[in-house]
Scaffold this active site. Structure first.
Site, PDB file in Angstrom:
ATOM      1  N   ASP A   1      -7.559  -9.208   2.619  1.00 48.38           N
ATOM      2  CA  ASP A   1      -8.286  -8.358   1.674  1.00 48.38           C
ATOM      3  C   ASP A   1      -9.755  -8.781   1.606  1.00 48.38           C
ATOM      4  O   ASP A   1     -10.065  -9.970   1.707  1.00 48.38           O
ATOM      5  CB  ASP A   1      -7.693  -8.470   0.269  1.00 48.38           C
ATOM      6  CG  ASP A   1      -6.272  -7.949   0.192  1.00 48.38           C
ATOM      7  OD1 ASP A   1      -5.900  -7.110   1.032  1.00 48.38           O
ATOM      8  OD2 ASP A   1      -5.531  -8.389  -0.707  1.00 48.38           O
TER       9      ASP A   1
ATOM     10  N   ASP B   1      -6.826  -5.502   5.520  1.00 50.48           N
ATOM     11  CA  ASP B   1      -5.873  -4.939   4.576  1.00 50.48           C
ATOM     12  C   ASP B   1      -6.654  -4.172   3.510  1.00 50.48           C
ATOM     13  O   ASP B   1      -7.423  -3.282   3.826  1.00 50.48           O
ATOM     14  CB  ASP B   1      -5.004  -6.056   3.988  1.00 50.48           C
ATOM     15  CG  ASP B   1      -3.736  -5.524   3.325  1.00 50.48           C
ATOM     16  OD1 ASP B   1      -3.537  -4.305   3.311  1.00 50.48           O
ATOM     17  OD2 ASP B   1      -2.945  -6.339   2.824  1.00 50.48           O
TER      18      ASP B   1
ATOM     19  N   ASP C   1      -8.047  -5.001  -3.874  1.00 49.75           N
ATOM     20  CA  ASP C   1      -6.672  -4.959  -4.365  1.00 49.75           C
ATOM     21  C   ASP C   1      -6.562  -5.730  -5.671  1.00 49.75           C
ATOM     22  O   ASP C   1      -7.105  -6.839  -5.797  1.00 49.75           O
ATOM     23  CB  ASP C   1      -5.699  -5.552  -3.342  1.00 49.75           C
ATOM     24  CG  ASP C   1      -5.411  -4.599  -2.183  1.00 49.75           C
ATOM     25  OD1 ASP C   1      -5.992  -3.492  -2.165  1.00 49.75           O
ATOM     26  OD2 ASP C   1      -4.624  -4.970  -1.294  1.00 49.75           O
TER      27      ASP C   1
ATOM     28  N   ARG D   1      -5.161   5.389  -0.782  1.00 54.81           N
ATOM     29  CA  ARG D   1      -5.323   4.311  -1.765  1.00 54.81           C
ATOM     30  C   ARG D   1      -6.705   4.377  -2.423  1.00 54.81           C
ATOM     31  O   ARG D   1      -7.493   3.442  -2.354  1.00 54.81           O
ATOM     32  CB  ARG D   1      -5.097   2.939  -1.137  1.00 54.81           C
ATOM     33  CG  ARG D   1      -3.722   2.783  -0.504  1.00 54.81           C
ATOM     34  CD  ARG D   1      -3.472   1.367  -0.025  1.00 54.81           C
ATOM     35  NE  ARG D   1      -2.158   1.263   0.603  1.00 54.81           N
ATOM     36  CZ  ARG D   1      -1.634   0.135   1.075  1.00 54.81           C
ATOM     37  NH1 ARG D   1      -2.326  -0.983   0.980  1.00 54.81           N
ATOM     38  NH2 ARG D   1      -0.441   0.129   1.632  1.00 54.81           N
TER      39      ARG D   1
END
Length: 536
Positions: free
Chosen positions: A347, A370, A374, A427
């Site tokens: 991330d 990724d 997040d 997302r």
């Protein structure tokens, strides 16, 4: 190379060598130091034997691998070997070359404070794409901490595991990547391990001194030019709410200001205790992994060129599924602003384990591995604002797993406003459990999968956004158990209708905010989101 085993004697002199740490898109070379003080034990296996080492499992032998090395052959055993006496404070270092792994979750490791071949601390390179710090207490391994990293079979790495008091620190190629606190073992031998994996080991060295083997780098207390590093500011949204013992998010306010322009300076600064304003000059390439940020930090780019490449920032304690309420030592009061993130090995920014009062503002994020941002595992009171995300698929995740209700229900309160979701397919964000999740005044353009995905009984309030060429701007039936969403006052420019149902808590019951006219949001956000735009 000379070889010495046992206690005492003169310092051990290691052959200066350059070792490669594999990172996505880059190769970082780190020179080993020429000498160490207070050497307790050393073995380079150049005499062709492994006298003094006690083995359990596997097939251990000294072989030629460039120089003479100690190899564990085959991948069908939990293989360990230990040596030494009951050392307490110890730093064990070795060159390690993974060869092959048998199945998932396997590793090759160095061991510290080994009571036996079944009880010890370990630092391992795992085929799951991580560096693992853990312990064995007679049974299966227990993970104490981990960091993402590319582990390539056939590549030499230098691992160092330090155990001083209750503090454990793990280094890869002279860069600290993981740490933990544990009191299970106070003293013991050192060792090597191939947990259902084969590997070569060489140049084992044990010392009684910790810290980087090169002198630690302390960021220079040199304030940047006025206005070039905007450390002051006040968030709008959940990061401004008085909750969990904290009123608002101020980051490093009240602390000194430092300027960093190298990986070692940056990693050192973000891990310091106490308030600190960290001004990042230029794009800093760090080794692969996630680097821990402590409480009360502002990490801000200077001008429009500050940034981080190769790795990412982790805001949060190590993962622990047994913790189901915010701990007193949860990381909090962190600001990340005006930084570009590129080529992260995991991330780009990860917020976890009940971290709270975090403001992520005016950054430019792209080309990660990724997630770009997040937020998970009970974290809450976060504002994500004025960021430009692009050239990436898995954009932002809120709530990592369908089965994590114990940590997430009643938490994951996050505001997303004035972000530019620039052709990021999915997302934007994808949400589980959180309520209310307030998504307002963002500019969405050509998000080919979905804009906001609200599931697992999450409650999303989606208002005042500008959706351009987005087939599904918002949905509460994206995958699995449905969530709830309310969509209102959005501009739908060549876009489909939101697919929302249910009721959601109002964000206005937590904080005051003023919506921009959604018809103006495209122009406002495209002009103001990203780096070098604060105050414009």
């Amino acid at each position: 190379m000379r070889r010495r085993k046992g206690l005492g004697g003169s310092p051990f002199t290691a052959l200066a060598t350059s070792l490669a740490l594999a990172v996505i898109g880059a190769l970082v070379l780190v020179a080993m130091p020429s000498a160490f003080a207070a050497s307790l034990f050393a073995d380079d296996f150049e005499d062709g034997n492994s006298n003094g080492w006690s083995k359990s499992g596997g097939s251990w032998s000294v072989v030629a691998d460039g120089s003479q090395a100690y190899r564990q052959s085959g991948t069908g055993a939990d293989a360990r070997t230990v040596v030494g006496t009951g050392w307490s404070g110890q730093a064990v270092q070795a060159r390690v070359k993974p060869i092959a792994f048998n199945g998932g979750g396997r590793y090759v490791a160095v061991l510290a404070r080994a009571q036996s071949t079944s009880n010890y601390y370990f630092l391992g390179l795992s085929n799951s794409g991580s560096v693992v710090l853990g312990k064995r207490t007679g049974g299966a391994p227990t993970t104490l901490g981990s960091a993402a990293a590319t582990v390539t079979p056939g590549t030499w790495y230098t691992l160092r595991l330090e155990a001083f008091g209750t503090t454990l620190r793990g280094f890869v190629n002279n860069v600290e990547v993981v740490s933990a606190t544990d009191s299970t073992f106070s003293a013991g031998k050192v060792g090597l391990a191939g947990y259902y994996a084969s590997a070569s080991f060489d140049d084992v060295l044990v010392t009684d001194a910790g810290g980087p083997s090169e002198p630690p780098v302390t960021p220079t207390i040199t304030p940047p030019p006025p206005g070039s590093c905007p450390t002051s500011g006040t968030p709008v949204g959940f990061a401004a709410v008085n909750a969990w013992g904290r009123n608002g998010t101020t980051g490093g306010a009240g602390g000194p200001t430092v300027e960093v322009d190298t990986a070692s300076e940056l990693i050192s600064a973000i891990g310091q205790s106490g308030p600190l304003n960290i001004c990042v000059r230029g794009m800093i390439t760090v080794p692969a992994g996630m680097y821990n940020v402590t409480s009360d930090k502002s990490i801000v780019g200077i001008g429009s060129t500050g940034g981080i490449s190769g790795g990412g920032l982790n805001i949060g304690l190590p993962l622990d599924n047994s913790v189901t309420s915010p701990p007193a030592n949860a990381v909090n009061n962190v600001i990340i602003r005006n930084l570009s993130f590129r080529n992260a090995s995991d991330d780009s920014i990860n917020v976890q384990m009940f971290s709270h009062h975090v403001w992520i503002d005016h950054n430019d994020l792209a080309d990660g591995y990724d997630g770009l941002i997040d937020i998970k595992r009970g974290s809450s009171y976060v504002t994500v604002s004025w960021n430009h995300t692009h050239d990436h698929t898995k954009n932002m995740l809120l709530g990592h797993d369908d089965g994590n209700s114990a940590q997430d229900v009643g938490r994951l309160k996050v505001s997303y406003h004035h972000n530019w979701f620039d052709q990021t397919p999915q997302r934007n964000p994808r949400v589980r459990f959180g309520e209310p999740v307030h998504v307002f005044n963002n500019y969405y353009v050509y998000n080919t999968d979905v804009g906001v995905a609200c599931q697992l009984n999450a409650g999303c309030l989606i208002e005042g956004n500008y959706f351009e060429r987005v087939e599904v701007p918002a949905t509460n039936t994206y995958a699995g158990t449905a969530g709830r969403c309310v969509a209102r006052n959005n501009v739908l420019d060549d876009s489909g209708p939101p697919e929302c149902s249910g009721s959601v808590q109002e964000a206005s019951s937590y904080y005051a905010y003023t919506l921009d006219d959604p018809n103006s949001v495209k122009a406002i956000v495209s002009a103001g989101a990203g780096v070098g735009k604060i105050g414009t």
